[in-house]
Design an enzyme around this catalytic site. Structure first.
Site, short mmCIF file in Angstrom:
data_model
loop_
_atom_site.label_atom_id
_atom_site.label_comp_id
_atom_site.label_asym_id
_atom_site.label_seq_id
_atom_site.Cartn_x
_atom_site.Cartn_y
_atom_site.Cartn_z
N TYR A 1 0.84 -1.22 0.00
CA TYR A 1 0.00 0.00 0.00
C TYR A 1 0.87 1.25 0.00
CZ TYR A 1 -4.43 -2.29 -0.07
OH TYR A 1 -5.52 -3.03 -0.51
N HIS B 1 -15.29 2.12 -1.29
CA HIS B 1 -14.19 1.21 -0.97
C HIS B 1 -13.12 1.85 -0.09
CE1 HIS B 1 -15.25 -1.30 -4.78
NE2 HIS B 1 -16.09 -1.49 -3.78
N SER C 1 -16.16 -1.41 -14.87
CA SER C 1 -16.42 -2.63 -15.64
C SER C 1 -17.72 -3.28 -15.17
CB SER C 1 -15.27 -3.61 -15.48
OG SER C 1 -15.08 -3.91 -14.10
P1 OAD Z 1 -11.98 -1.99 -13.54
O1 OAD Z 1 -10.49 -1.87 -13.69
O2 OAD Z 1 -12.61 -3.33 -13.30
O3 OAD Z 1 -12.73 -1.35 -14.81
C1 OAD Z 1 -12.31 -0.09 -15.29
C2 OAD Z 1 -13.27 0.32 -16.39
O4 OAD Z 1 -12.89 1.62 -16.86
C3 OAD Z 1 -13.25 -0.61 -17.60
O5 OAD Z 1 -14.59 -0.93 -17.97
C4 OAD Z 1 -12.56 0.23 -18.69
O6 OAD Z 1 -13.10 -0.05 -19.98
C5 OAD Z 1 -12.94 1.62 -18.28
N1 OAD Z 1 -12.01 2.67 -18.74
C6 OAD Z 1 -10.69 2.57 -19.01
N2 OAD Z 1 -10.19 3.78 -19.36
C7 OAD Z 1 -11.24 4.67 -19.29
C8 OAD Z 1 -11.37 6.07 -19.52
N3 OAD Z 1 -10.33 6.81 -19.91
N4 OAD Z 1 -12.61 6.64 -19.33
C9 OAD Z 1 -13.67 5.88 -18.95
N5 OAD Z 1 -13.61 4.54 -18.71
C10 OAD Z 1 -12.40 3.96 -18.88
O7 OAD Z 1 -12.35 -0.99 -12.36
P2 OAD Z 1 -13.70 -0.93 -11.51
O8 OAD Z 1 -14.88 -1.27 -12.31
O9 OAD Z 1 -13.67 0.39 -10.82
O10 OAD Z 1 -12.28 -3.18 -5.43
O11 OAD Z 1 -13.48 -2.08 -10.41
C11 OAD Z 1 -12.34 -1.86 -9.58
C12 OAD Z 1 -12.59 -2.48 -8.27
O12 OAD Z 1 -12.11 -3.81 -8.36
C13 OAD Z 1 -11.79 -1.74 -7.26
O13 OAD Z 1 -12.60 -0.81 -6.55
C14 OAD Z 1 -11.27 -2.85 -6.40
C15 OAD Z 1 -11.14 -4.02 -7.35
O14 OAD Z 1 -11.45 -5.24 -6.75
C16 OAD Z 1 -11.79 -3.16 -4.13
O15 OAD Z 1 -10.66 -2.80 -3.89
C17 OAD Z 1 -12.76 -3.60 -3.09
#
Ligand code: OAD
Length: 274
Positions: free
Chosen positions: A78, A130, A207
């Protein structure tokens, strides 16, 4: 559902329509994920497993069990992520979301991100589902949940691992949600309440796979909200989105804010027609 491509190929009519729907919103909500911070150079959760950390699986680092087994390893990872974040600044997407509040002061941001960049950009009502990587707390929450600890005020042997709680002596840990852990109850309850009552939800850069955050757009849709997704990729949320604006949030959101400013002033007329 309207699916638009990024940049000049996004029809101005789509931007104008989305801005008009947003302008009429009485209870707008933005749900964001790691994608909204991508243009700030923040590695996504899995990208942060680089270099010497590449040998680990997130589940070996971001769980209470991993911390109990090796607090120094988890604490050091971290610290590595905090160093990567130290130089990060809000990008045009964060700033555009903060600017929406000047037109729609009732806007609430629900984020899965732990980087604090929405608050840094000026958003005034942010639910960090989170947690926040910049905060630390007592592993045992000995004074209540959370028992935040200001480690800047502590002196400890960094080679020995994390600092100790000044109240009870337990290890200090990052104030973030780990796998196998519940989300902060009050934050999650408010996020669900807002998802049930919102009339327009912007879903930016997620995502849609991590629960329970991923269920919020579906709850909003079930309660009649208009769903506007901004993401270069299609996701499970795309299936229920009224608009899918395909492209980077840092390019699309400023266009929406500019169009929002051009919408003639009038009081919210209640839930917009979808
Ligand atoms: P992800 O990394 O799963 O998904 C990121 C999303 O952002 C994807 O759908 C990409 O297509 C999209 N993306 C990438 N670049 C982008 C841009 N410039 N503008 C808009 N969208 C873009 O991240 P999350 O859905 O946030 O949980 O899930 C992440 C979570 O998974 C975190 O919070 C963490 C992890 O487990 C915990 O830590 C509890």
């Amino acid at each position: 559902m309207t699916d638009s491509q990024p940049g000049p190929t996004i029809p101005e009519s789509d931007i104008a329509e989305v801005a008009a729907v947003l302008r009429r919103s009485a209870r707008p909500v933005v749900l964001t994920g790691a994608g909204v911070s991508k243009e700030s150079g923040i590695p996504t959760f899995r990208d942060a497993l680089d270099g010497l950390w590449a040998q680990y699986d997130p589940e070996q680092l971001a769980t209470p069990r991993a911390f109990r087994r090796n607090p120094k390893l988890v604490w050091d990872w971290y610290q590595h992520r905090r160093e990567m974040l130290a130089a990060a600044r809000p990008n045009p997407a964060h700033r555009a979301i903060a600017e929406v509040e000047t037109v729609l002061p009732q806007l609430v941001v629900i984020t899965q991100n732990i980087d604090g960049l929405h608050v840094a950009a000026g958003s005034s009502d942010v639910i960090a589902l989170h947690g926040d990587i910049r905060r630390n707390k007592c592993f045992d929450n000995c004074q209540g949940d959370p028992t935040l600890v200001d480690v800047a005020a502590l002196a400890w042997d960094r080679d020995a691992g994390p600092p100790r709680c000044p109240h009870c002596g337990a290890w200090v840990r990052p104030d973030v949600v780990w796998f196998e852990e519940m989300l902060p109850a009050a934050a999650l309850e408010r996020a669900y309440d807002l998802s049930h009552s919102t009339d327009v939800m912007l879903v930016v850069g997620t995502s849609g796979v991590v629960q329970p955050a991923a269920s919020l757009p579906f709850a909003a849709k079930q309660h009649g909200a208009t769903i506007i997704e901004i993401n270069p990729e299609m996701t499970s949320i795309t299936l229920i989105a009224d608009w899918h604006l395909s492209g980077p949030a840092g390019a699309i959101l400023p266009l929406i804010v500019a169009a929002l400013r051009a919408v003639p002033d009038h009081p919210p007329e209640g839930p917009p027609d979808a």
